[in-house]
Design a protein around this motif. Sequence first.
Motif, PDB file in Angstrom:
ATOM      1  N   ARG A  74      -9.127   5.551   2.005  1.00 54.52           N
ATOM      2  CA  ARG A  74      -8.250   4.571   1.439  1.00 54.52           C
ATOM      3  C   ARG A  74      -7.715   3.573   2.490  1.00 54.52           C
ATOM      4  O   ARG A  74      -7.440   2.242   2.077  1.00 54.52           O
ATOM      5  N   PHE A  75      -7.787   3.800   3.711  1.00 57.24           N
ATOM      6  CA  PHE A  75      -7.182   2.863   4.772  1.00 57.24           C
ATOM      7  C   PHE A  75      -8.270   1.709   4.881  1.00 57.24           C
ATOM      8  O   PHE A  75      -7.698   0.366   4.897  1.00 57.24           O
ATOM      9  N   SER A 120      -8.944  -2.846  -5.822  1.00 56.09           N
ATOM     10  CA  SER A 120      -7.706  -2.526  -6.115  1.00 56.09           C
ATOM     11  C   SER A 120      -7.467  -1.445  -7.078  1.00 56.09           C
ATOM     12  O   SER A 120      -6.712  -0.565  -7.085  1.00 56.09           O
ATOM     13  N   ASP A 121      -8.370  -1.696  -8.366  1.00 54.47           N
ATOM     14  CA  ASP A 121      -8.208  -0.790  -9.482  1.00 54.47           C
ATOM     15  C   ASP A 121      -8.787   0.839  -9.153  1.00 54.47           C
ATOM     16  O   ASP A 121      -8.158   1.686  -9.433  1.00 54.47           O
ATOM     17  N   GLU A 122      -9.877   0.341  -8.288  1.00 56.31           N
ATOM     18  CA  GLU A 122     -10.399   1.885  -7.843  1.00 56.31           C
ATOM     19  C   GLU A 122      -9.538   2.703  -6.812  1.00 56.31           C
ATOM     20  O   GLU A 122      -9.237   3.930  -7.023  1.00 56.31           O
ATOM     21  N   LEU A 123      -8.891   1.721  -5.970  1.00 60.59           N
ATOM     22  CA  LEU A 123      -8.073   2.401  -5.217  1.00 60.59           C
ATOM     23  C   LEU A 123      -6.813   3.137  -5.487  1.00 60.59           C
ATOM     24  O   LEU A 123      -6.267   4.132  -5.301  1.00 60.59           O
ATOM     25  N   GLU A 124      -6.337   2.329  -6.742  1.00 61.81           N
ATOM     26  CA  GLU A 124      -5.042   2.817  -7.574  1.00 61.81           C
ATOM     27  C   GLU A 124      -5.343   4.219  -8.377  1.00 61.81           C
ATOM     28  O   GLU A 124      -4.681   5.233  -8.301  1.00 61.81           O
ATOM     29  N   CYS A 135     -12.570   4.122  10.981  1.00 62.66           N
ATOM     30  CA  CYS A 135     -11.301   4.316  11.521  1.00 62.66           C
ATOM     31  C   CYS A 135     -11.085   5.824  11.947  1.00 62.66           C
ATOM     32  O   CYS A 135      -9.751   6.003  12.440  1.00 62.66           O
ATOM     33  N   LYS A 136     -11.888   6.731  11.686  1.00 65.80           N
ATOM     34  CA  LYS A 136     -11.733   7.928  12.042  1.00 65.80           C
ATOM     35  C   LYS A 136     -10.692   8.768  11.374  1.00 65.80           C
ATOM     36  O   LYS A 136     -10.056   9.801  11.701  1.00 65.80           O
ATOM     37  N   GLY A 137     -10.283   8.322  10.000  1.00 68.81           N
ATOM     38  CA  GLY A 137      -9.371   8.819   9.221  1.00 68.81           C
ATOM     39  C   GLY A 137      -9.917   9.871   8.488  1.00 68.81           C
ATOM     40  O   GLY A 137     -11.092   9.917   8.293  1.00 68.81           O
ATOM     41  N   LYS A 138      -9.094  10.258   7.416  1.00 59.24           N
ATOM     42  CA  LYS A 138      -9.312  11.313   6.497  1.00 59.24           C
ATOM     43  C   LYS A 138     -10.127  10.576   5.340  1.00 59.24           C
ATOM     44  O   LYS A 138     -10.022   9.595   4.874  1.00 59.24           O
ATOM     45  N   SER A 151     -19.609   0.905  -0.007  1.00 64.85           N
ATOM     46  CA  SER A 151     -18.947  -0.234  -0.751  1.00 64.85           C
ATOM     47  C   SER A 151     -17.681  -0.517  -0.586  1.00 64.85           C
ATOM     48  O   SER A 151     -16.948   0.702  -0.313  1.00 64.85           O
ATOM     49  N   GLN A 152     -17.235  -1.408  -1.081  1.00 60.97           N
ATOM     50  CA  GLN A 152     -15.967  -1.726  -0.743  1.00 60.97           C
ATOM     51  C   GLN A 152     -15.216  -1.300  -2.145  1.00 60.97           C
ATOM     52  O   GLN A 152     -15.756  -1.402  -3.390  1.00 60.97           O
TER      53      GLN A 152
END
Length: 64
Positions: free
Chosen positions: A32-33, A57-61, A16-19, A53-54
Amino acid sequence: MSFDVKLLDVLACPVCKGKLAVAQDKKALRCRFDRLSYPVIDGIPVLIEAKASQLSSDELEAAR
């Protein structure tokens, strides 16, 4: 060898070229996106989508 966080100024997610953000254990860079985690091997980020790797939800939080 550890990852130099100054590189985050010039690195971007290849999808996505995001941070990107450094994981707490400094063994991965996270987008995160796209909910992807890219490994850091011997201090070198592997920014290949097939190697990512994907994030659950827990890792993202936990990354907040």
